[in-house]
Design an enzyme around this catalytic site. Structure first.
Site, PDB file in Angstrom:
ATOM      1  N   TYR A 150       0.860  -1.180   0.000  1.00  0.00           N
ATOM      2  CA  TYR A 150       0.000   0.000   0.000  1.00  0.00           C
ATOM      3  C   TYR A 150       0.897   1.231   0.000  1.00  0.00           C
ATOM      4  O   TYR A 150       1.856   1.304   0.767  1.00  0.00           O
ATOM      5  CB  TYR A 150      -0.890   0.000   1.246  1.00  0.00           C
ATOM      6  CG  TYR A 150      -1.818   1.203   1.350  1.00  0.00           C
ATOM      7  CD1 TYR A 150      -2.884   1.364   0.454  1.00  0.00           C
ATOM      8  CD2 TYR A 150      -1.622   2.168   2.338  1.00  0.00           C
ATOM      9  CE1 TYR A 150      -3.732   2.456   0.564  1.00  0.00           C
ATOM     10  CE2 TYR A 150      -2.470   3.265   2.443  1.00  0.00           C
ATOM     11  CZ  TYR A 150      -3.525   3.407   1.557  1.00  0.00           C
ATOM     12  OH  TYR A 150      -4.362   4.496   1.656  1.00  0.00           O
ATOM     13  N   ASP A 244       9.451   3.044  -0.194  1.00  0.00           N
ATOM     14  CA  ASP A 244       8.365   3.630   0.595  1.00  0.00           C
ATOM     15  C   ASP A 244       8.542   3.232   2.061  1.00  0.00           C
ATOM     16  O   ASP A 244       8.144   2.150   2.488  1.00  0.00           O
ATOM     17  CB  ASP A 244       7.013   3.162   0.057  1.00  0.00           C
ATOM     18  CG  ASP A 244       5.849   3.802   0.818  1.00  0.00           C
ATOM     19  OD1 ASP A 244       6.099   4.473   1.837  1.00  0.00           O
ATOM     20  OD2 ASP A 244       4.693   3.611   0.397  1.00  0.00           O
ATOM     21  N   LYS A 272       4.126   8.983   9.025  1.00  0.00           N
ATOM     22  CA  LYS A 272       3.923   8.349  10.339  1.00  0.00           C
ATOM     23  C   LYS A 272       4.904   8.854  11.409  1.00  0.00           C
ATOM     24  O   LYS A 272       4.694   9.935  11.941  1.00  0.00           O
ATOM     25  CB  LYS A 272       3.892   6.836  10.181  1.00  0.00           C
ATOM     26  CG  LYS A 272       2.693   6.470   9.273  1.00  0.00           C
ATOM     27  CD  LYS A 272       2.411   5.019   9.022  1.00  0.00           C
ATOM     28  CE  LYS A 272       1.121   4.924   8.203  1.00  0.00           C
ATOM     29  NZ  LYS A 272       1.131   3.991   7.122  1.00  0.00           N
TER      30      LYS A 272
HETATM   31  C1  LIG Z   1       0.435   4.524   5.728  1.00  0.00           C
HETATM   32  C2  LIG Z   1       1.202   4.318   4.483  1.00  0.00           C
HETATM   33  C3  LIG Z   1       1.080   5.191   3.386  1.00  0.00           C
HETATM   34  C4  LIG Z   1       0.060   6.293   3.349  1.00  0.00           C
HETATM   35  O1  LIG Z   1       0.275   7.255   4.325  1.00  0.00           O
HETATM   36  P1  LIG Z   1      -0.962   8.219   4.728  1.00  0.00           P
HETATM   37  O2  LIG Z   1      -0.332   9.173   5.698  1.00  0.00           O
HETATM   38  O3  LIG Z   1      -1.993   7.331   5.319  1.00  0.00           O
HETATM   39  O4  LIG Z   1      -1.433   8.884   3.502  1.00  0.00           O
HETATM   40  C5  LIG Z   1       1.921   5.001   2.309  1.00  0.00           C
HETATM   41  N1  LIG Z   1       2.822   4.010   2.285  1.00  0.00           N
HETATM   42  C6  LIG Z   1       2.959   3.145   3.311  1.00  0.00           C
HETATM   43  C7  LIG Z   1       3.993   2.073   3.235  1.00  0.00           C
HETATM   44  C8  LIG Z   1       2.139   3.260   4.434  1.00  0.00           C
HETATM   45  O5  LIG Z   1       2.274   2.367   5.428  1.00  0.00           O
END
Ligand SMILES: *Cc1c(COP(=O)(O)O)cnc(C)c1O
Length: 434
Positions: A150, A244, A272
């Site tokens: 994701y 990511d 995060k």
């Molecule tokens: C949570 C997450 C996102 C998206 O971040 P948001 O702040 O929810 O938009 C993208 N990539 C990874 C790997 C994530 O865990």
């Protein structure tokens, strides 16, 4: 059973009813609705350390941790103090401030591949911006991603996506034009042959984006040969490698998964932990690439609240705390112990077969006896049984992520007391299943 179980959830129920009338599904992000575990959301009144407190007076050991940011637990004194102190100066200026410079400098020190950094407001913004930049820099269009990973809710990433989509049993979304999704190739994680094939088939690949440890299909660890192939094939084909680390950044190691596994990406996305619970994201990488971003370059990307002083203060305070006293050895021990105790609980309760994947600060308990190495193997888990397990855990005072396809996040505030209580809760919950 703990006291929690006997309490009603009438205040949460009333709020949920009001919420559903005015907010789609009653929540501002789908996973919170807890549909996959056939439950209704608890409305949270406050949080402290390793605990969540709901509006009905229930107390829970929290393994969601706001889905990742709270590595030091809730209400960390340094984070609160930094926000309080910055708050007196104002809340946003729409002009540069000192904290943004300090943040970019610190990120560059902790994650050396990020020679230049642009702050944004979420992980989604970070990945969307990194992809646009990669397309501009390479002059190519196509994206490779991996099934069950994701990368936020940007159009290009909603192809065989993990997290909330996998939880809902869908993998894409109406409203994304076919013209966009056709430019995204999604292949199995850890599959070097599939990666080779994708590069053979397409000569217009701008970038490969990946989670260096998957969290959004549940926790899946990368194989070394897969990581090696990612770097070699992107380089050979003049595509950018986008790591990511929105979830793994500052979590699995101070320098993220790229430090832990010695990955050398072109671009990195963060989110995060970097915001300590305030809305923050960032993307960055090689100077030569990042200089293409406006206004030094021609790739447009902007944000009214980007680099917001309160968000920078909170994030900087958390990163400084992590840097001064790196908790990674401790957090690894906490996670290892949690895995060991849950595994013991499963066998002593004669519960279902489990496969536990974990790394510093991230853990998943899959209800399958097969190894979980990609999305297909994760999907062999018994999700109906997981729902039962989750509801039993909640009754026992443990707030586990409400999906088989999400990582649980222990924090440094999860001491032996919380881990022992969690193990007991798992044992009781496993027993209730048979
Ligand atoms: C949570 C997450 C996102 C998206 O971040 P948001 O702040 O929810 O938009 C993208 N990539 C990874 C790997 C994530 O865990």
């Amino acid at each position: 059973m703990t006291e929690t179980a006997t309490k009603t959830r009438s205040k949460s129920e009333a709020l949920y009813e009001r919420a559903r009338a005015v907010i789609p599904g009653g929540v501002n992000s789908p996973a919170r609705a807890m549909k996959a575990v056939e439950s209704d959301p608890l409305f949270i009144a406050r949080a402290d350390g390793a605990y969540l407190f709901d509006v009905d007076g229930g107390e829970y050991i929290d393994y969601v941790g706001s889905w990742g940011p709270m590595i030091l637990g809730h209400r960390h004194p340094r984070v609160l103090a930094a926000i309080e102190s910055e708050l007196r100066n104002g809340t946003s200026y729409g002009a540069p401030c000192r904290l943004e410079v300090e943040m970019a400098e610190l990120v560059g020190k902790l994650v050396p591949s990020m020679e230049m950094v642009r702050m944004v407001n979420s992980g989604t913004e970070a990945t969307m911006s990194a992809l646009r930049l990669a397309r501009a820099y390479t002059g190519k269009k196509r994206l490779i991603k991996f099934d069950g990973c994701y990368h936020g809710h940007g159009d290009s990433f909603l192809v065989k996506a993990g997290s909330g989509l996998a939880t809902l049993g869908i993998s894409s979304s109406p409203g994304v034009p076919e013209e966009f999704s056709s430019l995204t190739v999604s292949i199995p994680y850890n599959d070097v042959d599939a990666l080779n094939e994708a590069f053979e088939k397409h000569d217009d690949i701008a970038a490969v984006i990946f989670e260096p440890v998957v969290g959004n299909a549940g926790v899946i660890l990368p194989e070394q040969k897969f990581l090696k192939a990612l770097r070699e094939l992107t380089e050979a084909n003049k595509a950018l490698l986008i790591c990511d680390e929105v979830m793994t950044g500052f979590r699995v190691a101070l320098g993220g998964a790229q430090q832990m596994y010695d990955i050398k990406p072109d671009l990195t996305c963060l989110g995060k932990i970097i915001g300590a619970g305030l809305p923050v994201g960032a993307y960055g990488g090689k100077k030569e690439i990042m200089e293409r971003v406006a206004p030094s370059g021609d790739v447009y990307q902007a944000g009214t609240l980007s680099g917001n002083p309160l968000a920078m203060a909170a994030g900087l305070a958390q990163l400084q705390a992590l840097r001064e006293k790196p908790p990674y050895e401790k957090l690894t021990k906490i996670t290892d112990k949690l895995a060991e105790k849950i595994s013991e609980a499963a066998s002593s309760a004669r519960g279902p077969k489990v496969t536990i994947n974990h790394v510093c600060g991230m853990i998943s308990v899959f209800l399958t006896d097969e190894k979980v190495v990609d999305f297909d193997s994760a999907a062999k888990s018994d999700t109906t049984l997981f729902g039962k397990l989750w509801r039993a855990l909640l009754e026992e005072g443990v707030y586990w992520p409400p999906s088989q396809f999400e990582a649980a996040f222990p924090s440094t505030m999860h001491s032996d007391k919380e881990i022992d209580a969690t193990a007991k809760a798992f044992e009781a919950a496993f027993k209730s299943l048979s």
